[in-house]
Design a protein around this motif. Sequence first.
Motif, PDB file in Angstrom:
ATOM      1  N   GLU A 170       2.602  -5.542   2.461  1.00  0.00           N
ATOM      2  CA  GLU A 170       3.263  -4.801   3.539  1.00  0.00           C
ATOM      3  C   GLU A 170       4.345  -3.868   2.995  1.00  0.00           C
ATOM      4  O   GLU A 170       4.981  -4.160   1.986  1.00  0.00           O
ATOM      5  CB  GLU A 170       3.932  -5.820   4.457  1.00  0.00           C
ATOM      6  CG  GLU A 170       4.610  -5.219   5.629  1.00  0.00           C
ATOM      7  CD  GLU A 170       5.048  -6.303   6.590  1.00  0.00           C
ATOM      8  OE1 GLU A 170       5.872  -7.130   6.196  1.00  0.00           O
ATOM      9  OE2 GLU A 170       4.553  -6.276   7.716  1.00  0.00           O
ATOM     10  N   GLY A 171       4.514  -2.745   3.672  1.00  0.00           N
ATOM     11  CA  GLY A 171       5.741  -1.968   3.514  1.00  0.00           C
ATOM     12  C   GLY A 171       5.834  -1.101   2.276  1.00  0.00           C
ATOM     13  O   GLY A 171       6.924  -0.736   1.873  1.00  0.00           O
ATOM     14  N   GLN A 174       4.418   4.928   3.563  1.00  0.00           N
ATOM     15  CA  GLN A 174       5.269   5.480   4.607  1.00  0.00           C
ATOM     16  C   GLN A 174       4.878   4.788   5.905  1.00  0.00           C
ATOM     17  O   GLN A 174       3.691   4.648   6.199  1.00  0.00           O
ATOM     18  CB  GLN A 174       5.005   6.983   4.759  1.00  0.00           C
ATOM     19  CG  GLN A 174       5.320   7.799   3.531  1.00  0.00           C
ATOM     20  CD  GLN A 174       6.819   7.872   3.294  1.00  0.00           C
ATOM     21  OE1 GLN A 174       7.599   7.776   4.239  1.00  0.00           O
ATOM     22  NE2 GLN A 174       7.211   8.012   2.035  1.00  0.00           N
ATOM     23  N   GLU A 175       5.867   4.353   6.666  1.00  0.00           N
ATOM     24  CA  GLU A 175       5.581   3.595   7.885  1.00  0.00           C
ATOM     25  C   GLU A 175       4.589   4.339   8.797  1.00  0.00           C
ATOM     26  O   GLU A 175       3.654   3.746   9.344  1.00  0.00           O
ATOM     27  CB  GLU A 175       6.883   3.284   8.636  1.00  0.00           C
ATOM     28  CG  GLU A 175       6.709   2.488   9.919  1.00  0.00           C
ATOM     29  CD  GLU A 175       5.816   1.249   9.801  1.00  0.00           C
ATOM     30  OE1 GLU A 175       5.041   1.023  10.752  1.00  0.00           O
ATOM     31  OE2 GLU A 175       5.850   0.544   8.777  1.00  0.00           O
ATOM     32  N   ARG A 176       4.756   5.691   8.891  1.00  0.00           N
ATOM     33  CA  ARG A 176       3.880   6.439   9.796  1.00  0.00           C
ATOM     34  C   ARG A 176       2.433   6.410   9.306  1.00  0.00           C
ATOM     35  O   ARG A 176       1.495   6.249  10.068  1.00  0.00           O
ATOM     36  CB  ARG A 176       4.389   7.876   9.924  1.00  0.00           C
ATOM     37  CG  ARG A 176       4.042   8.503  11.255  1.00  0.00           C
ATOM     38  CD  ARG A 176       4.363   9.975  11.296  1.00  0.00           C
ATOM     39  NE  ARG A 176       3.989  10.613  10.043  1.00  0.00           N
ATOM     40  CZ  ARG A 176       4.744  11.485   9.370  1.00  0.00           C
ATOM     41  NH1 ARG A 176       5.901  11.823   9.808  1.00  0.00           N
ATOM     42  NH2 ARG A 176       4.323  12.018   8.241  1.00  0.00           N
ATOM     43  N   ASP A 177       2.270   6.546   7.966  1.00  0.00           N
ATOM     44  CA  ASP A 177       0.914   6.513   7.402  1.00  0.00           C
ATOM     45  C   ASP A 177       0.284   5.138   7.632  1.00  0.00           C
ATOM     46  O   ASP A 177      -0.878   5.014   7.998  1.00  0.00           O
ATOM     47  CB  ASP A 177       0.954   6.796   5.894  1.00  0.00           C
ATOM     48  CG  ASP A 177       1.236   8.264   5.618  1.00  0.00           C
ATOM     49  OD1 ASP A 177       0.915   9.089   6.493  1.00  0.00           O
ATOM     50  OD2 ASP A 177       1.788   8.564   4.550  1.00  0.00           O
ATOM     51  N   GLU A 178       1.089   4.090   7.400  1.00  0.00           N
ATOM     52  CA  GLU A 178       0.563   2.731   7.591  1.00  0.00           C
ATOM     53  C   GLU A 178       0.141   2.525   9.042  1.00  0.00           C
ATOM     54  O   GLU A 178      -0.887   1.927   9.319  1.00  0.00           O
ATOM     55  CB  GLU A 178       1.608   1.689   7.193  1.00  0.00           C
ATOM     56  CG  GLU A 178       1.801   1.612   5.691  1.00  0.00           C
ATOM     57  CD  GLU A 178       2.520   0.344   5.253  1.00  0.00           C
ATOM     58  OE1 GLU A 178       2.909  -0.450   6.118  1.00  0.00           O
ATOM     59  OE2 GLU A 178       2.669   0.169   4.042  1.00  0.00           O
ATOM     60  N   GLU A 179       0.964   3.030   9.964  1.00  0.00           N
ATOM     61  CA  GLU A 179       0.655   2.854  11.383  1.00  0.00           C
ATOM     62  C   GLU A 179      -0.650   3.593  11.729  1.00  0.00           C
ATOM     63  O   GLU A 179      -1.492   3.076  12.461  1.00  0.00           O
ATOM     64  CB  GLU A 179       1.831   3.354  12.246  1.00  0.00           C
ATOM     65  CG  GLU A 179       1.717   3.039  13.728  1.00  0.00           C
ATOM     66  CD  GLU A 179       1.283   1.605  14.050  1.00  0.00           C
ATOM     67  OE1 GLU A 179       1.714   0.648  13.375  1.00  0.00           O
ATOM     68  OE2 GLU A 179       0.467   1.455  15.001  1.00  0.00           O
ATOM     69  N   ARG A 182      -3.446   1.520  10.450  1.00  0.00           N
ATOM     70  CA  ARG A 182      -3.650   0.343  11.326  1.00  0.00           C
ATOM     71  C   ARG A 182      -4.412   0.747  12.583  1.00  0.00           C
ATOM     72  O   ARG A 182      -5.256   0.018  13.087  1.00  0.00           O
ATOM     73  CB  ARG A 182      -2.296  -0.281  11.694  1.00  0.00           C
ATOM     74  CG  ARG A 182      -1.735  -1.171  10.587  1.00  0.00           C
ATOM     75  CD  ARG A 182      -0.615  -2.064  11.123  1.00  0.00           C
ATOM     76  NE  ARG A 182       0.603  -1.333  11.367  1.00  0.00           N
ATOM     77  CZ  ARG A 182       1.575  -1.164  10.462  1.00  0.00           C
ATOM     78  NH1 ARG A 182       1.468  -1.714   9.278  1.00  0.00           N
ATOM     79  NH2 ARG A 182       2.662  -0.476  10.746  1.00  0.00           N
ATOM     80  N   GLN A 194      -3.376  -5.849   8.734  1.00  0.00           N
ATOM     81  CA  GLN A 194      -1.939  -5.948   8.481  1.00  0.00           C
ATOM     82  C   GLN A 194      -1.677  -6.433   7.070  1.00  0.00           C
ATOM     83  O   GLN A 194      -2.317  -7.370   6.590  1.00  0.00           O
ATOM     84  CB  GLN A 194      -1.273  -6.879   9.497  1.00  0.00           C
ATOM     85  CG  GLN A 194      -1.667  -8.332   9.394  1.00  0.00           C
ATOM     86  CD  GLN A 194      -0.795  -9.198  10.297  1.00  0.00           C
ATOM     87  OE1 GLN A 194      -1.145  -9.478  11.433  1.00  0.00           O
ATOM     88  NE2 GLN A 194       0.368  -9.609   9.791  1.00  0.00           N
ATOM     89  N   GLU A 197       3.905  -9.948   3.232  1.00  0.00           N
ATOM     90  CA  GLU A 197       4.837 -10.002   2.107  1.00  0.00           C
ATOM     91  C   GLU A 197       4.263 -10.888   1.015  1.00  0.00           C
ATOM     92  O   GLU A 197       3.458 -11.783   1.286  1.00  0.00           O
ATOM     93  CB  GLU A 197       6.181 -10.546   2.592  1.00  0.00           C
ATOM     94  CG  GLU A 197       6.891  -9.519   3.452  1.00  0.00           C
ATOM     95  CD  GLU A 197       8.201 -10.039   4.006  1.00  0.00           C
ATOM     96  OE1 GLU A 197       8.636 -11.125   3.578  1.00  0.00           O
ATOM     97  OE2 GLU A 197       8.757  -9.352   4.861  1.00  0.00           O
ATOM     98  N   TYR A 237      -0.426  -1.599  -3.293  1.00  0.00           N
ATOM     99  CA  TYR A 237      -0.775  -2.097  -1.956  1.00  0.00           C
ATOM    100  C   TYR A 237      -1.558  -3.404  -1.987  1.00  0.00           C
ATOM    101  O   TYR A 237      -1.580  -4.136  -1.024  1.00  0.00           O
ATOM    102  CB  TYR A 237      -1.663  -1.093  -1.218  1.00  0.00           C
ATOM    103  CG  TYR A 237      -0.977   0.131  -0.704  1.00  0.00           C
ATOM    104  CD1 TYR A 237       0.022   0.034   0.263  1.00  0.00           C
ATOM    105  CD2 TYR A 237      -1.345   1.383  -1.150  1.00  0.00           C
ATOM    106  CE1 TYR A 237       0.635   1.165   0.746  1.00  0.00           C
ATOM    107  CE2 TYR A 237      -0.734   2.526  -0.662  1.00  0.00           C
ATOM    108  CZ  TYR A 237       0.257   2.409   0.278  1.00  0.00           C
ATOM    109  OH  TYR A 237       0.860   3.527   0.758  1.00  0.00           O
TER     110      TYR A 237
END
Length: 246
Positions: A170-171, A174-179, A182, A194, A197, A237
Amino acid sequence: MLGGKDNLAVDREAVDRIAEHIPAAIPLARANRAFLQRSVRHLAAAGVRQFLDLGSGLPTGGNVHEVVREVSPDAKVVYVDHDPVVATHARALLEEEGKVVFVQADLLRPAELLAMPEVTGFLDLNQPVAVLLVSILHFVQDADDPASMVKVLRDAVAPGSYLVLTHAVEGLGQERDEENVRDVYRGSSTGGAQGRELAEIRAFFGDFELIEPGLVHVCEWRPDHPDLIGEEGLPGYLMAGVARKG
Ligand SMILES: C[S@@+](CC[C@H](N)C(=O)[O-])C[C@H]1O[C@@H](n2cnc3c(N)ncnc32)[C@H](O)[C@@H]1O
């Protein structure tokens, strides 16, 4: 993501959308597959004669039984996937009387799966088995309690068995790319994806002992080819590990 010809337009479209946001997804999928092959080759050489490949996916090049066969012609391989399209292809392309079987089942119900006659009549769970959960647990949502699911599998296998696992972390994007990624998975038959950690991923191994080099980036697990070194530049990743039941 792995190339080859056994794929569908809807898959290719999803891959394009994923690669648009996380371009490393394709080389990582290939690195994941290369890890699967290295780990399976290692375990076959170490004497494991039974393999349970959970979430085996559409058959492609270098399937588990083909890699195992190079080392151990008599080993048995059970492929499991819940996807009906995978089932049709896998039955046609993979099954071999007495040696390779495909079972269409949901790994969210592992006790049921292990009790299926296709499995009990084929694998001897009193003997070591390599359980493969390669690029699959990140498609299992927290609500489905993947930790308990994996524990059922760990408890069911004999000492000397192995758990082989890769998992997205996770994490790291970039949060936007991950979203966005998803989102693509939510619209697919997997129903969502998802990352987790590192500590959560390590916990899937329970009290099994991680063999060298431990839980590492998928390219760093016993690399056997100089080209893999070039892949070290891939973002972290995807983690990989192999652990043994004492
Ligand atoms: C990314 S593919 C992994 C393929 C292969 N293990 C590899 O690493 O190359 C994930 C596969 O898991 C299957 N899968 C997802 N959820 C599952 C479930 N609950 N039960 C069985 N199979 C599942 C999907 O249908 C898909 O074929």
